[in-house]
Motif scaffolding. Structure first.
Motif, PDB file in Angstrom:
ATOM      1  N   ALA A 147       0.839  -1.209   0.000  1.00 60.96           N
ATOM      2  CA  ALA A 147       0.000   0.000   0.000  1.00 60.96           C
ATOM      3  C   ALA A 147       0.871   1.256   0.000  1.00 60.96           C
ATOM      4  O   ALA A 147       0.535   2.251  -0.642  1.00 60.96           O
ATOM      5  N   ARG A 148       1.992   1.191   0.711  1.00 59.33           N
ATOM      6  CA  ARG A 148       2.891   2.355   0.767  1.00 59.33           C
ATOM      7  C   ARG A 148       3.401   2.685  -0.632  1.00 59.33           C
ATOM      8  O   ARG A 148       3.476   3.842  -1.041  1.00 59.33           O
ATOM      9  N   ARG A 149       3.713   1.666  -1.403  1.00 55.72           N
ATOM     10  CA  ARG A 149       4.223   1.889  -2.762  1.00 55.72           C
ATOM     11  C   ARG A 149       3.127   2.386  -3.701  1.00 55.72           C
ATOM     12  O   ARG A 149       3.347   3.284  -4.509  1.00 55.72           O
ATOM     13  N   VAL A 150       1.939   1.777  -3.597  1.00 54.05           N
ATOM     14  CA  VAL A 150       0.829   2.195  -4.470  1.00 54.05           C
ATOM     15  C   VAL A 150       0.433   3.638  -4.140  1.00 54.05           C
ATOM     16  O   VAL A 150       0.195   4.444  -5.042  1.00 54.05           O
ATOM     17  N   ALA A 151       0.380   3.960  -2.847  1.00 52.37           N
ATOM     18  CA  ALA A 151      -0.003   5.313  -2.424  1.00 52.37           C
ATOM     19  C   ALA A 151       0.963   6.346  -3.010  1.00 52.37           C
ATOM     20  O   ALA A 151       0.550   7.386  -3.522  1.00 52.37           O
ATOM     21  N   LYS A 152       2.250   5.999  -2.967  1.00 52.96           N
ATOM     22  CA  LYS A 152       3.273   6.926  -3.470  1.00 52.96           C
ATOM     23  C   LYS A 152       3.140   7.103  -4.987  1.00 52.96           C
ATOM     24  O   LYS A 152       3.120   8.220  -5.502  1.00 52.96           O
ATOM     25  N   THR A 153       3.005   5.982  -5.710  1.00 51.33           N
ATOM     26  CA  THR A 153       2.907   6.049  -7.172  1.00 51.33           C
ATOM     27  C   THR A 153       1.645   6.776  -7.619  1.00 51.33           C
ATOM     28  O   THR A 153       1.667   7.543  -8.572  1.00 51.33           O
ATOM     29  N   CYS A 154       0.525   6.502  -6.941  1.00 51.09           N
ATOM     30  CA  CYS A 154      -0.769   7.035  -7.390  1.00 51.09           C
ATOM     31  C   CYS A 154      -1.130   8.356  -6.715  1.00 51.09           C
ATOM     32  O   CYS A 154      -2.194   8.917  -6.997  1.00 51.09           O
ATOM     33  N   GLY A 155      -0.286   8.822  -5.800  1.00 51.45           N
ATOM     34  CA  GLY A 155      -0.566  10.097  -5.126  1.00 51.45           C
ATOM     35  C   GLY A 155      -1.790  10.053  -4.232  1.00 51.45           C
ATOM     36  O   GLY A 155      -2.516  11.042  -4.118  1.00 51.45           O
ATOM     37  N   LEU A 156      -2.028   8.886  -3.592  1.00 49.56           N
ATOM     38  CA  LEU A 156      -3.179   8.762  -2.683  1.00 49.56           C
ATOM     39  C   LEU A 156      -2.687   8.803  -1.229  1.00 49.56           C
ATOM     40  O   LEU A 156      -1.666   8.189  -0.915  1.00 49.56           O
ATOM     41  N   PRO A 157      -3.433   9.490  -0.358  1.00 45.35           N
ATOM     42  CA  PRO A 157      -3.042   9.456   1.058  1.00 45.35           C
ATOM     43  C   PRO A 157      -3.145   8.033   1.606  1.00 45.35           C
ATOM     44  O   PRO A 157      -4.112   7.334   1.330  1.00 45.35           O
ATOM     45  N   LEU A 158      -2.130   7.616   2.366  1.00 44.55           N
ATOM     46  CA  LEU A 158      -2.132   6.288   2.976  1.00 44.55           C
ATOM     47  C   LEU A 158      -2.584   6.434   4.421  1.00 44.55           C
ATOM     48  O   LEU A 158      -1.936   7.120   5.202  1.00 44.55           O
ATOM     49  N   TRP A 159      -3.708   5.796   4.760  1.00 43.92           N
ATOM     50  CA  TRP A 159      -4.228   5.855   6.133  1.00 43.92           C
ATOM     51  C   TRP A 159      -3.935   4.516   6.801  1.00 43.92           C
ATOM     52  O   TRP A 159      -4.806   3.685   6.943  1.00 43.92           O
ATOM     53  N   ARG A 160      -2.689   4.367   7.201  1.00 47.84           N
ATOM     54  CA  ARG A 160      -2.253   3.059   7.681  1.00 47.84           C
ATOM     55  C   ARG A 160      -2.885   2.658   9.011  1.00 47.84           C
ATOM     56  O   ARG A 160      -3.098   1.488   9.279  1.00 47.84           O
ATOM     57  N   GLU A 161      -3.150   3.639   9.860  1.00 51.05           N
ATOM     58  CA  GLU A 161      -3.651   3.289  11.194  1.00 51.05           C
ATOM     59  C   GLU A 161      -5.083   3.747  11.425  1.00 51.05           C
ATOM     60  O   GLU A 161      -5.514   3.917  12.558  1.00 51.05           O
ATOM     61  N   ALA A 162      -5.824   3.944  10.330  1.00 49.21           N
ATOM     62  CA  ALA A 162      -7.191   4.445  10.465  1.00 49.21           C
ATOM     63  C   ALA A 162      -8.176   3.342  10.856  1.00 49.21           C
ATOM     64  O   ALA A 162      -9.276   3.619  11.320  1.00 49.21           O
ATOM     65  N   VAL A 163      -7.772   2.099  10.636  1.00 49.09           N
ATOM     66  CA  VAL A 163      -8.609   0.955  11.019  1.00 49.09           C
ATOM     67  C   VAL A 163      -7.731  -0.021  11.786  1.00 49.09           C
ATOM     68  O   VAL A 163      -6.595  -0.271  11.389  1.00 49.09           O
ATOM     69  N   VAL A 164      -8.257  -0.557  12.862  1.00 51.02           N
ATOM     70  CA  VAL A 164      -7.490  -1.556  13.623  1.00 51.02           C
ATOM     71  C   VAL A 164      -8.235  -2.885  13.622  1.00 51.02           C
ATOM     72  O   VAL A 164      -9.449  -2.932  13.418  1.00 51.02           O
ATOM     73  N   ARG A 165      -7.451  -3.923  13.815  1.00 57.14           N
ATOM     74  CA  ARG A 165      -8.034  -5.261  13.852  1.00 57.14           C
ATOM     75  C   ARG A 165      -8.005  -5.744  15.299  1.00 57.14           C
ATOM     76  O   ARG A 165      -6.936  -5.882  15.885  1.00 57.14           O
ATOM     77  N   ASP A 166      -9.184  -5.976  15.860  1.00 62.83           N
ATOM     78  CA  ASP A 166      -9.265  -6.377  17.270  1.00 62.83           C
ATOM     79  C   ASP A 166      -9.185  -7.886  17.449  1.00 62.83           C
ATOM     80  O   ASP A 166      -8.920  -8.360  18.540  1.00 62.83           O
ATOM     81  N   VAL A 167      -9.459  -8.628  16.378  1.00 60.02           N
ATOM     82  CA  VAL A 167      -9.462 -10.090  16.484  1.00 60.02           C
ATOM     83  C   VAL A 167      -8.582 -10.649  15.375  1.00 60.02           C
ATOM     84  O   VAL A 167      -8.635 -10.172  14.232  1.00 60.02           O
ATOM     85  N   ASP A 168      -7.767 -11.632  15.701  1.00 56.80           N
ATOM     86  CA  ASP A 168      -6.854 -12.213  14.713  1.00 56.80           C
ATOM     87  C   ASP A 168      -7.644 -13.009  13.655  1.00 56.80           C
ATOM     88  O   ASP A 168      -8.821 -13.282  13.822  1.00 56.80           O
ATOM     89  N   THR A 169      -6.945 -13.381  12.583  1.00 54.61           N
ATOM     90  CA  THR A 169      -7.584 -14.089  11.469  1.00 54.61           C
ATOM     91  C   THR A 169      -8.239 -15.386  11.937  1.00 54.61           C
ATOM     92  O   THR A 169      -7.559 -16.236  12.510  1.00 54.61           O
ATOM     93  N   PRO A 170      -9.513 -15.561  11.662  1.00 55.76           N
ATOM     94  CA  PRO A 170     -10.086 -16.860  11.985  1.00 55.76           C
ATOM     95  C   PRO A 170      -9.610 -17.895  10.976  1.00 55.76           C
ATOM     96  O   PRO A 170      -9.214 -17.533   9.866  1.00 55.76           O
TER      97      PRO A 170
END
Ligand SMILES: [Zn+2]
Ligand SMILES: [Zn+2]
Length: 241
Positions: A147-170
């Motif tokens: 996502a960091r690379r795509v955000a940089k190439t496409c000029g999109l803001p990267l919201w890395r910590e805007a969503v959190v995962r409270d439960v691990d992968t089932p």
């Protein structure tokens, strides 16, 4: 570690890797210059067919037509753009990324994913978050790195910590569609407001789509108006819905 310091370190590391090592093709091992896959091997990486459902990216009878599953039960996301079919050798690339052995692939795969976005107008990009325990084990989130690379190439803001995962992968193995949807219910939490936003959700692999569906549901509850999935690889044989 703050995001800014992490990004600075990652940048230095990237630069060191890309200048220090002439690359070997991931597939055949021959010299590939600055690329992760040589030109001869590139066609081996199976791209998605043109006739796919615009919503979930599974093959559809007619290009642009919704598949039966999306017509019966529309998912919370609005569109899916997938680059490759999840099969050899893309599968091995994804596994290498996951196990921290594929850093030299990141730039190349990030470029391929940026190309699939094809100038899409969106407001921000979010990688599927890992549970903090999983992140601590691995030390990085492979979707976050892409996502960091795509955000940089496409000029999109990267919201890395805007969503959190409270439960691990089932563990999805053996589960049907309904069970999968129930298993992921409520595993994500938004820490930002997404009112009016068109969000690009980035993940490495899309299988049943249950996790991305739940993530899109969570984002729309917090105001997102449109969600587009951007995935590196799509499995074409999915469990029954
Ligand atoms: Zn090659
Ligand atoms: Zn569909």
């Amino acid at each position: 570690m703050s995001n800014r310091i992490f990004d600075a370190l990652a940048y230095v590391l990237d630069a060191a890797i890309s200048t220090a090592w002439p690359r070997e093709c991931f597939v055949c091992g021959e010299a590939a210059g600055a690329f992760a896959v040589c030109h001869a091997c590139e066609p081996i990486l199976l791209r998605l067919p043109a006739a796919v459902c615009p919503r979930c990216a599974l093959p559809a009878p007619v290009e642009g037509m919704l598949c039966g599953a999306c017509q019966r039960r529309p998912p919370c996301f609005d569109a899916t753009r997938a680059v490759f079919v999840y099969t050899h050798p893309v599968r091995e690339m994804v596994l290498a990324l996951k196990h921290g052995q594929g850093f030299v692939l990141l730039d190349w795969l990030g470029q391929a994913m940026s190309g699939a976005l094809n100038g899409l107008k969106a407001d921000c990009i979010i990688p599927t978050p890992l549970h903090p325990r999983r992140l601590a084990e691995r030390g990085f989130n492979q979707s976050g790195e892409l996502a960091r690379r795509v955000a940089k190439t496409c000029g999109l803001p990267l919201w890395r910590e805007a969503v959190v995962r409270d439960v691990d992968t089932p563990k999805f193995a053996g589960m049907r569609g309904k069970q999968r949807r129930r298993a992921v219910r409520g595993i994500f939490r938004c820490v930002e407001d997404f009112s009016g936003q068109h969000v690009v959700l980035l993940d490495d692999v899309m299988t049943s789509g249950a996790t991305l569906d739940e993530l899109a549901r969570t984002l729309k509850q917090r105001g997102a108006v449109r969600v587009t999935n951007l995935v590196l690889a799509r499995t074409l044989r999915v469990p029954r819905k």
